[in-house]
Design a protein around this motif. Structure first.
Motif, PDB file in Angstrom:
ATOM      1  N   ARG A 146    -115.439  12.301 -31.255  1.00 40.48           N
ATOM      2  CA  ARG A 146    -116.175  13.244 -30.395  1.00 40.48           C
ATOM      3  C   ARG A 146    -116.078  14.669 -30.943  1.00 40.48           C
ATOM      4  O   ARG A 146    -117.053  15.414 -30.993  1.00 40.48           O
ATOM      5  CB  ARG A 146    -115.627  13.178 -28.969  1.00 40.48           C
ATOM      6  CG  ARG A 146    -116.451  13.977 -27.969  1.00 40.48           C
ATOM      7  CD  ARG A 146    -115.849  13.934 -26.587  1.00 40.48           C
ATOM      8  NE  ARG A 146    -114.562  14.606 -26.548  1.00 40.48           N
ATOM      9  CZ  ARG A 146    -113.695  14.519 -25.534  1.00 40.48           C
ATOM     10  NH1 ARG A 146    -113.958  13.748 -24.501  1.00 40.48           N
ATOM     11  NH2 ARG A 146    -112.551  15.161 -25.561  1.00 40.48           N
ATOM     12  N   HIS A 149    -118.266  15.022 -34.091  1.00 35.91           N
ATOM     13  CA  HIS A 149    -119.692  15.032 -33.734  1.00 35.91           C
ATOM     14  C   HIS A 149    -120.090  16.377 -33.119  1.00 35.91           C
ATOM     15  O   HIS A 149    -121.076  16.987 -33.517  1.00 35.91           O
ATOM     16  CB  HIS A 149    -119.987  13.883 -32.761  1.00 35.91           C
ATOM     17  CG  HIS A 149    -121.431  13.814 -32.398  1.00 35.91           C
ATOM     18  ND1 HIS A 149    -122.376  13.227 -33.214  1.00 35.91           N
ATOM     19  CD2 HIS A 149    -122.118  14.306 -31.326  1.00 35.91           C
ATOM     20  CE1 HIS A 149    -123.572  13.351 -32.664  1.00 35.91           C
ATOM     21  NE2 HIS A 149    -123.433  14.001 -31.507  1.00 35.91           N
ATOM     22  N   ARG A 150    -119.261  16.835 -32.190  1.00 29.32           N
ATOM     23  CA  ARG A 150    -119.630  18.089 -31.508  1.00 29.32           C
ATOM     24  C   ARG A 150    -119.459  19.297 -32.422  1.00 29.32           C
ATOM     25  O   ARG A 150    -120.206  20.268 -32.311  1.00 29.32           O
ATOM     26  CB  ARG A 150    -118.784  18.261 -30.246  1.00 29.32           C
ATOM     27  CG  ARG A 150    -119.238  17.282 -29.187  1.00 29.32           C
ATOM     28  CD  ARG A 150    -118.580  17.555 -27.878  1.00 29.32           C
ATOM     29  NE  ARG A 150    -119.071  16.620 -26.880  1.00 29.32           N
ATOM     30  CZ  ARG A 150    -118.523  16.485 -25.685  1.00 29.32           C
ATOM     31  NH1 ARG A 150    -117.484  17.208 -25.342  1.00 29.32           N
ATOM     32  NH2 ARG A 150    -119.019  15.617 -24.826  1.00 29.32           N
ATOM     33  N   HIS A 153    -122.696  19.020 -34.544  1.00 32.76           N
ATOM     34  CA  HIS A 153    -124.016  19.067 -33.892  1.00 32.76           C
ATOM     35  C   HIS A 153    -124.032  19.819 -32.566  1.00 32.76           C
ATOM     36  O   HIS A 153    -125.104  20.041 -32.010  1.00 32.76           O
ATOM     37  CB  HIS A 153    -124.528  17.640 -33.632  1.00 32.76           C
ATOM     38  CG  HIS A 153    -124.486  16.769 -34.843  1.00 32.76           C
ATOM     39  ND1 HIS A 153    -125.379  16.911 -35.883  1.00 32.76           N
ATOM     40  CD2 HIS A 153    -123.643  15.769 -35.211  1.00 32.76           C
ATOM     41  CE1 HIS A 153    -125.092  16.025 -36.823  1.00 32.76           C
ATOM     42  NE2 HIS A 153    -124.036  15.335 -36.441  1.00 32.76           N
TER      43      HIS A 153
END
Ligand code: GSH
Length: 250
Positions: A146, A149-150, A153
């Motif tokens: 997580r 990914h964060r 993006h």
């Protein structure tokens, strides 16, 4: 002797500080900075294998999971009790503790990413190598994925809207539950109120006060006023951020 490993503005830490304050329990404070990745360092991974805050140490025994910590504190220090005796009221209390975990936490986390977490990380000039090292330290593949990914993006507008829709749905259920009030489990202030309060605070901080405002949700709004008037709430939320350069102030 109680030691709390926590982060000043973590919603899960705020719950435990509220419970400790309500029960008038002194504790040793170990602040774990989530934005210098202290929670993934080896010393803290020994305390909480999940690499998250909070963790409570009581006479050498470690308890993790904020909602479990709340019940543990109420078992060990029952003098100021925070669970109703009536089985139905207790069931209502447990439902709200569960809702705080199932719905409130993940969605508040998503909604907090762009305006809070990403802002803090951007303020610290981390190199990719430092980020990679921090992630390599993270014990949880779920949290690591997580985070990556964060970090790459951010959270999309669609994801943010979905998180607010989930929170709105939860607040609708809260409004209905409070018909029995004045507290979430009925007559008595309980762990249910403590488990939910930090999320309502965050929704306000995220500039969505209309979601919890009197025009839309009069019972939630009144409950929130009652919560904020409690000395235990004031004490728990008065904990000052040790990082004076943090752009996030509440
Ligand atoms: N279910 C856990 C969740 C703990 C949790 O996710 N804590 C957050 C702060 S509220 C955290 O440490 N996040 C760090 C990260 O995700 O990297 C609990 O209630 O204690």
């Amino acid at each position: 002797m109680l030691t709390l490993y926590h982060y000043w503005s973590s919603v899960c830490s705020q719950k435990v500080r509220m419970c400790l304050a309500e029960k008038k329990l002194p504790f040793e404070n170990k602040h774990i900075d989530l934005f210098t990745f202290e929670h993934w360092e080896p010393f803290y991974r020994k305390i909480n294998k999940k690499g998250v805050v909070p963790a409570l140490e009581h006479d050498g025994k470690i308890v993790i999971e904020s909602n479990v910590i709340l019940e543990y504190l109420d078992d060990v220090f029952p003098e100021i009790g925070l669970r109703p005796a009536d089985p139905y009221a207790k069931a209502q209390m447990r439902i709200w503790i569960f809702n705080s975990e199932e719905i409130a936490h993940s969605n508040v986390n998503t909604a907090s990413h762009n305006p809070r977490h990403a802002v803090r990380l951007a303020q610290k000039p981390y190199t990719q190598e430092q980020i990679d090292r921090a992630v390599a330290n993270c014990p949880s593949p779920i949290i690591a994925a997580r985070f990556i990914h964060r970090h790459e993006h951010g959270v999309t507008e669609a994801e943010e809207n979905q998180a607010y829709a989930a929170l709105d749905y939860l607040l609708g259920m809260m409004e209905d539950s409070l018909v029995q009030g004045p507290w979430l489990a009925g007559r008595d202030y309980s762990l249910a109120d403590i488990a939910m309060a930090p999320f309502i605070n965050r929704i306000e901080v995220l500039k969505r006060p209309e979601m919890v405002g009197a025009a839309k949700r009069p019972r939630v709004a009144e409950w929130w006023q009652r919560i904020q008037a409690r000395p235990g709430f004031k004490e728990a939320f008065a904990f000052a951020n040790p990082d004076k350069n943090d752009p996030i102030k509440r």
